[in-house]
Structure formats: structure tokens, C-alpha cells
Motif scaffolding. Structure first.
Motif, PDB file in Angstrom:
ATOM      1  N   PRO A  78      49.629   0.609 -24.639  1.00 17.74           N
ATOM      2  CA  PRO A  78      51.001   0.774 -25.153  1.00 17.74           C
ATOM      3  C   PRO A  78      51.734  -0.530 -25.474  1.00 17.74           C
ATOM      4  N   ASP A 106      55.990  10.711 -27.800  1.00 17.78           N
ATOM      5  CA  ASP A 106      55.275  10.426 -26.549  1.00 17.78           C
ATOM      6  C   ASP A 106      55.221  11.692 -25.682  1.00 17.78           C
ATOM      7  N   GLU A 146      54.452  12.030 -22.710  1.00 19.37           N
ATOM      8  CA  GLU A 146      54.980  11.802 -21.362  1.00 19.37           C
ATOM      9  C   GLU A 146      56.473  12.132 -21.295  1.00 19.37           C
ATOM     10  N   SER A 172      55.043   3.188 -26.353  1.00 18.32           N
ATOM     11  CA  SER A 172      55.365   4.263 -25.405  1.00 18.32           C
ATOM     12  C   SER A 172      56.873   4.381 -25.195  1.00 18.32           C
ATOM     13  N   TYR A 173      57.317   5.595 -24.917  1.00 17.16           N
ATOM     14  CA  TYR A 173      58.748   5.869 -24.737  1.00 17.16           C
ATOM     15  C   TYR A 173      59.344   5.018 -23.618  1.00 17.16           C
ATOM     16  N   ARG A 176      49.271   4.200 -28.051  1.00 13.33           N
ATOM     17  CA  ARG A 176      50.144   4.622 -26.954  1.00 13.33           C
ATOM     18  C   ARG A 176      49.309   5.082 -25.761  1.00 13.33           C
ATOM     19  N   GLU A 177      48.181   5.731 -26.038  1.00 16.52           N
ATOM     20  CA  GLU A 177      47.327   6.216 -24.946  1.00 16.52           C
ATOM     21  C   GLU A 177      46.514   5.112 -24.290  1.00 16.52           C
TER      22      GLU A 177
END
Lengths: 398, 64
Positions: free
Chosen positions: A32, A318, A320, A49-50, A28-29
């Protein structure tokens, strides 16, 4: 001679019972949308990722059609091309095919209807808690609480005799196993169809006031459609909530500060349910969609026909979207989590699941305030071998 | 604040009726969105934004 680097398989190794595989967070970092190899040789994508997952789930260019799917994990069916969804199996359809069936059911699962069902759900819960106490001083919480509550509720709603649960619980469990043999899977599907077929025949002869009876009475659906819709609702209605009740209780029992907050303030229950849904993300291997055309996603070219595995775990953890996302905090707002999905396929029974969980967790800790694990946490058998995560057993005492 | 809904897009998840019950309801038969207040009072605005954001089908639009 150079060889193209092969794409990795879906990360599945957990290091503890509650957190996703660490690779999901790393991807994800850094990447993604990353390449993903499927057991049948297909190379698709893993999305973690969201923001991306939410966007894809709401985008009709990404299809749910069964014949376009590839399985990301080894499974008896993973190497075989998939046929189009059987009539009535609407979660594996798109557009009007999907909404035609869904619309026949949406009026049955409204917030108001589910609210009206609360006293009946509470009766079932109280009955299960009586049985749990009688089985004590220690017992398996899955057998006496987590599995029977949603099974009783969905049986009553659908009009399936609970006394015949032996005919669907075992078959349903077998269908959720990743290591079932191909012949066993087909036998379980056939047994479920036979069971539901008998019910449909009976309800057509003698109408009943329940969801399946109501669908039969419309006269618009074939027996095959009725059987498949019943199949879908029966399995979805008990496997998912059962695992949230079992795993959620395990999470609370191993996080004493969160449990103390939960017990001290009954007003926290609505938010605590959402947080448990977010943090546990029991749809552990994600949702799958297939691109119907070439699509550009944040500069990455997805080609027509490629499958995307959307990691619900990745989205729900996530940072974020959720501050301190890896921590369980029953007092936070977990609004926006993707545990029920997103887009037009979002879980039809989510308001029912919420009622069962709110009343279930509250009643459990009110009745047994001293509830605790009867074994060390590491000895609780977890469902890494199943499509839906949870615990196979939860030995507790009080 | 002005709120509009599109029942044809709605997939009847019930998120709006759950999140902002003073502003959204669900049709008894179809489960689809029913707007109770197109210009809701300011004390509901936070929940209306949350309902619009939660809507899985993008059936709610809100203008400040």
C-alpha cells in the motif's frame, strides 16, 4: 554490473469507464506504500489504502506547498521546478498561510447557507431542464445540464457574469487537460487573470453583494490575492461538480437496478450522492503531499522532500473500509469517503456540491423518468486525458 | 456521552452540522463549529460518533 530496478510510473490504464486501473487495487493488497517514479526524475511514493491516506492527509508533516510538489504525470509543467504558490492560491499552502485565506471564505459555505440557496439552485436546474427538453428529442447532457448548472451557481455566488462564461469555461478546460502545450497553459492562465482582474477592478469601484465583492470590500487583500482566490473558486466550483453530474448520470444509466432503487425512493438521494462520490472518485490521479521531515509510515521510511501521491480511488475502493467496495450501491452508507479529501484542506465547497448533486440528480430523473443513453456505453467519451475524470459528452434521449 | 469541540482546530467543512444537526452548528460568520449540546441525548449518539469520525480536522472529541 547490476542496475537498481527503476520505480514504476503512476498506473493510469482503465479497463472500463468506472473502475480505477486494476494495478491500484493490486498494490493496495500487496504494497500500500510503493515507490513511484515522476516524469522529472523524482522518486517518491504511491499510497493506495484508505487508512494510510486518511492518516497522511491529517498529518501536518506532509505539506501541500507548491514549491515542494512534483507532478506524477506527463504535463507541460511536469518537468519544471514549481515556484511557491502565488498570493491567494491557498490550496498550495500550509499552516497559517493557508488558514488565513481559507478563514475569509468558510462563513460563505456553511450547511445553513447552502440550504438557504436551494430554491435558487432549483431555479437554475429547472431552467437547464427546460433547455434540455427544447434541444430534444435527444441532446448532450453535459452541454445542457452537467456543465451549466454548477457554472450558473458559482457565477452567482462569486459575482461573475454568466454571460461571460466563454471567457472562463474554455480556459478552465484547457488548464485541466493533461496534453495542453506549455504556451497554451500560460495563455489560459493569463486570460483568466485578465478576466478576473477586470472584475476585481469593477467590484472595487462599485461594491457588489457576492463573495468576490465581499472579499474586495474587506480592504485586506491585494488585487493579486483577489484575482487568485477568484480563479481558484471559479475553477473548483464548476469543473468538479459538472463532472460528478455527468459521470454520475452515466453510472446510474448503466446500472438499471441502482437507478430503479434511486427513482423508487426519493429518500435515498442523500446517500446516493455520497455513494456516487465514493464509487466514481473523479480526482482520478489523487492528491499530492510532500514530506517535510523523515517519517516512518507502517515501517516504511519516507524521507524529507519525497512526494506522495495519495490515490483517492484506492482509498474509496478499499474493502477494509467499505464492504463490497467495487460495487455501486446507492442504498449503502458511503460515509467517510475521501472524495472531498481529508484534513484542513478538505473541500471548502463540499456542501454546495452536495446541494447541486442532490437537487440535480433528483430533478433530472423526475422530469425525464425515461432518460436513457443515446449511444452504446463504450462510445461515451471519457476524460482520461483530464486532471478531473468524467465524460466529455453524454448523449441521451428520453 | 460527553462532547467537546475545538473551534481553533476547526476548518469549517460542515460535516458535523450536516451529520448531527441537533448537536453541532456552524458559526454564522466564521463557519466554525458551535456545540449545541455537550451531553447529547442517546438517540443522537450514532450521528455524533459519525460526525467525530468525519471531522477532517480532528476538532471533535467524544467520551462515553
Amino acid at each position: 554490473m547490476t542496475q537498481a530496478p527503476s520505480a514504476p510510473r503512476l498506473p493510469v490504464e482503465r479497463t472500463n469507464p468506472f473502475d480505477p486501473p486494476s494495478r491500484i487495487g493490486e498494490l493496495r493488497e500487496t504494497e500500500p506504500i510503493s515507490r513511484l517514479a515522476f516524469p522529472d526524475g523524482h522518486v517518491g511514493w504511491l499510497v493506495t489504502s484508505y487508512a494510510l491516506i486518511r492518516r497522511i492527509l491529517a498529518d501536518q508533516r506532509f505539506s501541500s506547498r507548491q514549491e515542494l510538489r512534483h507532478f506524477p504525470l506527463e504535463h507541460p509543467m511536469a518537468r519544471e521546478p514549481q515556484p511557491p504558490a502565488a498570493p491567494g492560491m491557498f490550496i498550495r499552502m500550509d499552516g497559517e498561510d493557508h488558514s488565513h485565506y481559507r478563514r475569509l471564505l468558510t462563513g460563505q459555505f456553511t450547511v445553513r447557507r447552502m440550504k438557504a440557496l436551494e430554491p435558487r439552485v432549483q431555479e437554475f436546474i429547472d431552467g437547464c431542464l427546460d433547455a434540455l427538453e427544447a434541444a430534444g428529442p435527444g441532446a448532450d447532457l453535459v452541454e445542457h445540464f452537467a456543465l451549466p448548472i454548477p457554472s450558473l451557481v458559482i457565477c452567482e455566488l462569486l459575482g461573475v457574469p454568466y454571460a461571460e462564461r466563454g471567457r472562463f469555461q474554455q480556459n478552465s478546460k484547457l488548464l485541466m487537460r493533461l496534453d495542453s502545450g506549455g504556451a497554451d497553459v500560460w495563455a489560459a492562465v493569463a486570460a483568466m487573470r485578465e478576466f478576473l482582474g477586470e472584475l476585481v477592478t469593477a467590484k472595487k469601484a462599485e461594491p457588489t453583494d457576492d463573495i468576490l465583492g465581499g472579499l474586495c470590500a474587506t480592504g485586506e487583500l491585494s488585487d493579486e490575492e483577489l484575482v487568485n482566490m477568484g480563479f481558484l473558486l471559479l475553477v473548483a466550483g464548476h469543473e468538479t461538480t459538472a463532472n460528478m453530474l455527468g459521470l454520475g448520470t452515466f453510472a446510474l444509466l448503466t446500472h438499471p437496478e441502482e437507478l430503479a432503487k434511486f427513482k423508487a425512493d426519493p429518500g435515498l438521494v442523500d446517500g446516493a450522492v455520497e455513494e456516487l462520490l465514493r464509487w466514481l472518485s473523479i480526482i482520478q490521479y489523487g492528491a499530492t503531499r510532500a514530506a517535510l521531515e523523515d517519517v516512518d509510515l507502517d515501517g516504511v521510511r519516507i524521507s524529507e522532500g519525497e512526494c506522495l501521491v495519495l490515490s483517492v480511488q484506492g482509498a474509496n475502493r478499499d474493502p477494509e473500509r467499505f464492504a463490497d467496495a467495487d460495487s455501486l450501491d446507492v442504498s449503502r452508507s458511503a460515509q467517510g469517503h475521501l472524495s472531498f479529501g481529508h484534513g484542513v484542506h478538505q473541500c471548502l465547497g463540499q456542501q454546495l456540491a452536495r446541494v447541486e448533486m442532490r437537487l440535480g440528480y433528483s430533478s433530472l430523473f423526475r422530469r425525464f423518468p425515461g432518460l436513457r443513453l443515446a449511444v452504446p456505453p463504450a462510445e461515451v467519451p471519457t476524460r482520461t486525458d483530464m486532471v478531473i475524470y468524467g465524460v466529455h459528452e453524454l448523449p441521451v434521449e428520453w | 456521552m460527553e462532547v467537546e469541540v475545538d473551534p481553533r482546530r476547526c476548518c469549517a467543512s460542515g460535516m458535523c452540522a450536516l451529520t448531527a444537526p441537533a448537536v453541532f452548528d456552524q458559526d454564522e460568520a466564521a463557519g466554525t463549529v458551535v456545540l449545541l449540546s455537550a451531553r447529547p441525548p442517546s438517540e443522537t449518539w450514532d450521528s455524533v460518533w459519525e460526525a467525530a469520525d468525519s471531522c477532517p480536522a480532528g476538532a471533535i472529541s467524544v467520551k462515553d
